[in-house]
Design a protein around this motif. Structure first.
Motif, short mmCIF file in Angstrom:
data_model
loop_
_atom_site.label_atom_id
_atom_site.label_comp_id
_atom_site.label_asym_id
_atom_site.label_seq_id
_atom_site.Cartn_x
_atom_site.Cartn_y
_atom_site.Cartn_z
N ARG A 27 5.33 5.72 6.00
CA ARG A 27 3.78 5.20 6.84
C ARG A 27 3.29 3.86 6.73
NH1 ARG A 27 -0.16 9.86 7.10
NH2 ARG A 27 -0.81 9.01 9.73
N ARG A 28 3.99 3.84 5.46
CA ARG A 28 3.89 1.95 5.48
C ARG A 28 2.05 1.84 4.89
NH1 ARG A 28 7.35 -1.49 9.04
NH2 ARG A 28 8.87 0.16 9.76
N ARG A 29 1.79 2.90 3.90
CA ARG A 29 0.76 2.31 3.37
C ARG A 29 0.85 3.55 1.56
NH1 ARG A 29 -2.33 6.51 7.62
NH2 ARG A 29 -1.75 4.58 8.77
N VAL A 30 -0.29 3.02 1.59
CA VAL A 30 -1.20 4.01 -0.10
C VAL A 30 -2.54 4.73 0.40
CG1 VAL A 30 -1.78 3.67 -2.22
CG2 VAL A 30 -0.30 2.09 -1.83
N HIS A 31 -1.67 5.61 0.53
CA HIS A 31 -3.70 6.87 0.57
C HIS A 31 -4.26 6.97 -0.59
CE1 HIS A 31 -1.06 8.47 4.44
NE2 HIS A 31 -0.39 8.62 3.41
N ILE A 32 -5.20 6.65 -0.11
CA ILE A 32 -6.34 7.38 -1.63
C ILE A 32 -7.56 8.15 -1.12
CG2 ILE A 32 -7.79 5.72 -3.00
CD1 ILE A 32 -6.76 3.11 -1.74
N TRP A 33 -7.08 9.50 -2.05
CA TRP A 33 -8.20 9.89 -1.52
C TRP A 33 -9.13 10.28 -3.27
CZ3 TRP A 33 -3.92 14.26 -0.15
CH2 TRP A 33 -3.16 13.91 1.49
N ASN A 34 -10.77 10.51 -2.50
CA ASN A 34 -11.52 11.18 -3.80
C ASN A 34 -11.25 12.47 -3.23
OD1 ASN A 34 -13.47 11.27 -5.00
ND2 ASN A 34 -13.77 9.44 -4.61
N LEU A 35 -10.76 13.27 -4.97
CA LEU A 35 -10.65 13.79 -5.25
C LEU A 35 -11.71 14.87 -5.56
CD1 LEU A 35 -7.13 14.86 -6.53
CD2 LEU A 35 -7.78 14.87 -4.38
N THR A 65 -14.07 11.12 0.07
CA THR A 65 -13.84 10.20 0.56
C THR A 65 -12.53 10.13 0.76
OG1 THR A 65 -14.09 8.84 -0.74
CG2 THR A 65 -16.24 9.94 0.60
N SER A 66 -12.35 8.48 1.69
CA SER A 66 -10.65 9.13 1.84
C SER A 66 -10.41 6.90 2.33
CB SER A 66 -9.73 10.33 2.57
OG SER A 66 -10.05 9.76 3.55
N GLY A 67 -9.92 6.80 2.28
CA GLY A 67 -9.16 4.90 2.61
C GLY A 67 -7.40 4.94 2.24
N ARG A 68 -7.48 3.85 2.46
CA ARG A 68 -5.78 3.42 3.24
C ARG A 68 -5.31 1.76 2.31
NH1 ARG A 68 -6.23 4.61 8.47
NH2 ARG A 68 -5.51 2.77 9.60
N ILE A 69 -3.98 1.78 1.96
CA ILE A 69 -4.33 0.20 2.21
C ILE A 69 -2.34 -0.14 2.55
CG2 ILE A 69 -3.61 -1.76 0.49
CD1 ILE A 69 -4.36 0.11 -2.07
N GLY A 70 -2.99 -1.01 3.29
CA GLY A 70 -1.41 -1.76 3.45
C GLY A 70 -0.84 -1.79 4.59
N ASP A 71 -1.45 -1.46 5.32
CA ASP A 71 -1.00 -1.25 7.01
C ASP A 71 -1.74 -2.46 7.82
OD1 ASP A 71 -2.36 1.71 8.31
OD2 ASP A 71 -3.53 0.18 6.61
N ARG A 72 -2.43 -3.38 6.95
CA ARG A 72 -3.28 -4.13 7.68
C ARG A 72 -1.90 -5.17 8.75
NH1 ARG A 72 -7.80 -6.89 4.40
NH2 ARG A 72 -6.85 -8.59 5.25
N ASP A 73 -2.47 -5.82 9.32
CA ASP A 73 -1.68 -6.51 10.68
C ASP A 73 -0.89 -8.06 9.46
OD1 ASP A 73 -3.65 -5.79 13.63
OD2 ASP A 73 -1.31 -4.76 12.29
#
Lengths: 368, 187
Positions: free
Chosen positions: A108-116, A120-128
């Motif tokens: 998925r070409r990204r790094v998931h960021i999950w707040n356990l 909340t959640s976010g991701r890095i890496g799939d910016r154009d």
């Protein structure tokens, strides 16, 4: 005194006539009890298998954040927002800090960021403008910035604490660089390189400070170093085809070799990811042995964790592991009653139905 | 006639067998001339096991991982490949071009296949049966070249890690004029 006669017959008749009414709620609700959602059975698996001697418990295997923590609004506080129902496809390298789990997901070409903790959640890496291609490992740097090893880009991508892309790091020589594992120590980033079978040292600003190791079977040599972690004054590197763990000193000189390649208990078949907890426990994911080896800070084997057949605690091609020193309540709640948790770890499976597996290390209270 | 001979000639030019193939590491200094060790974990004796400190009763007879005999079992014929071919150890990886859903796959990812080369081709997924776009499994496996371990498509369905046929990309048979693809797919 004349006894007061209770009109027993009438009372009895009244009670008898009311019996069907008393049973009515039972008649109505009893069938509905069968329709109520059954309590989910915990996926506990004990290692060793004898519960009384268990030192590690498999708590849960999952694919989505909302299987662990109640869904929250997408965070958007780092990188791009990600739906809590976002799932991992083929997780590899991971790291955990301050309640947040960072998961590399190359397909998925990204790094998931999950707040356990708060969901909340976010991701890095799939910016154009700066997309990742094949993120395989992630490391957190002082100040909150993030380093990501991208094997296809052949670089380490640095992101600032606000999620903005900062820079790309490569060795200056221009030779092939395939970073597969990262570790942070002091002000340095260490990168295990599968192309040159060595470890590169970079400053956090990207300055290349040299390498140590080369291809081979000798002391301080590697055959595909695929994991790296630091603890105290040591650097630990998993040597995949060498089938061993190597401890190096801070300056990169050889310290000791641990284990051998093989299929027996305590041997390494294909050691991959490595993580070291604050307590010094070394966790090594072995992709072919389908287990996680726990070793103490001297390298002595504590336990091999992983069910022998599909079911709770079974690992399928485990390649990444993250140590969780201070588990948030959402994770602690998953443990069996009276299991005194000292730490946790989470394993990434690149295959199988459940991609993430959560384990707790500890012991049952005496007499439990 | 010459056109008919061409595929045979091309096949004959290929080098069959492990030696000289991309899986031949025997000439590398580190291999100690061991042709098998890169992919197959050596079997150790019980004496070579390490006793865990947290389990005095551990079964040191237990073995871990996939054995040679089990590599044709459903799943192992893909897992053993993915151990290296996941973008880290092996440069020739199985990249995924996006999130295009592929055939239902129970092994690699839930409801998503693992992309293959420049297109998505599922591995570790059940072979479709009763579908007019796919030949029946009995027909697929008739020649013995393409296999469907336990009814699944695995890496070893199309690729031979020992390169016995000597085909490019270590295929189990020539893909001249899509012959390999048409073994399964009905055109």
């Amino acid at each position: 005194m004349k006894p007061v006669r209770i009109n027993s017959t009438a009372s009895a008749r009244t009670v008898r006539s009311r019996r069907p009414l008393l049973l009515l709620p039972v008649i109505i609700f009893a069938p509905l009890a069968g329709c109520a959602s059954p309590q989910p059975q915990p996926d506990w698996a004990y290692f060793p298998a004898d519960r009384d001697r268990a030192r590690v418990v498999h708590l849960k295997s999952f694919n989505r954040l909302d299987e662990i923590v109640a869904p929250a609004q997408p965070g958007g506080w780092f990188g791009r927002a990600e739906s809590a129902s976002a799932f991992v496809t083929a997780p590899t390298g991971m790291t955990f800090r301050d309640d947040r789990l960072y998961i590399c997901d190359a397909p998925r070409r990204r790094v998931h960021i999950w707040n356990l903790k708060d969901g909340t959640s976010g991701r890095i890496g799939d910016r154009d403008d700066q997309p990742l291609i094949s993120p395989v490992d992630v490391e957190l740097l002082p100040g909150g910035s993030v380093a990501i090893a991208d094997t296809e880009r052949g670089s380490i991508e640095l992101y600032a604490a606000d999620g903005s892309h900062r820079s790309s790091i490569r060795p200056p020589t221009g030779e092939t660089f395939r970073p597969v594992a990262l570790a942070a120590t002091g002000d340095e980033i260490l990168a295990a390189d599968a192309a040159t079978h060595s470890v590169h040292r970079f400053s956090q600003s990207g300055e290349h400070r040299g390498t140590f190791g080369k291809q081979g079977r000798g002391d301080g040599e590697f055959l595909f170093p695929t994991g790296i972690a630091t603890h105290a004054a040591s650097i630990w590197v998993t040597d995949m085809l060498g089938g061993r763990l190597q401890r190096l000193r801070k300056d990169g000189t050889f310290g000791e070799s641990v284990g051998r390649r093989g299929n027996r208990y305590g041997n390494f078949a294909a050691p991959r990811g490595i993580a070291i907890g604050r307590n010094g426990i070394i966790h090594i994911a072995d992709a072919e042995a389908q287990c996680v080896q726990l070793r103490n800070e001297r390298g002595r084997l504590l336990l091999a964790v992983g069910a022998e057949r599909p079911g709770p605690g079974f690992l399928t091609l485990p390649v990444g592991v993250a140590a969780i020193d201070d588990p948030p309540p959402a994770l602690s709640r998953l443990a069996p009653p009276r299991f005194d948790i000292t730490s946790m770890f989470i394993v990434s499976n690149t295959a199988g139905d459940d991609k993430l597996a959560l384990f707790a290390i500890g012991q049952f209270e005496n007499g439990s | 006639m010459l056109a008919g001979l061409l595929p045979a000639l091309l096949t004959g030019l290929a080098v069959a067998g492990l030696k000289g193939s991309k899986h031949d590491f025997s000439s590398d200094d580190w291999s100690d001339d061991d042709k098998c060790g890169a992919c197959h974990v050596p079997h150790r004796s019980e004496e070579e096991a390490e006793k865990p400190l947290w389990d005095e009763e551990a079964d040191l007879n237990r073995t871990f991982g996939w054995s040679l005999e089990e590599t044709k079992r459903a799943g192992d014929g893909t897992l053993i490949c993915l151990r290296c071919h996941d973008g880290t150890v092996a440069r020739e990886t199985i990249p995924v071009t996006g999130e295009r859903p592929t055939a239902v796959d129970k092994l690699v990812t839930p409801s998503r296949g693992w992309g293959h080369g420049s297109s998505d081709h599922p591995v570790g997924a059940p072979y479709p049966t009763g579908d007019r776009y796919y030949h029946a499994p009995a027909i697929v496996e008739r020649s013995g070249e393409v296999t469907l371990p336990a009814g699944n498509i695995e890496c070893i369905s199309c690729h031979d890690p020992h390169n016995e046929s000597g085909q490019p990309y270590m295929l189990v048979k020539s893909n001249y004029r899509s012959a390999l693809c048409l073994t399964c797919h009905v055109k």
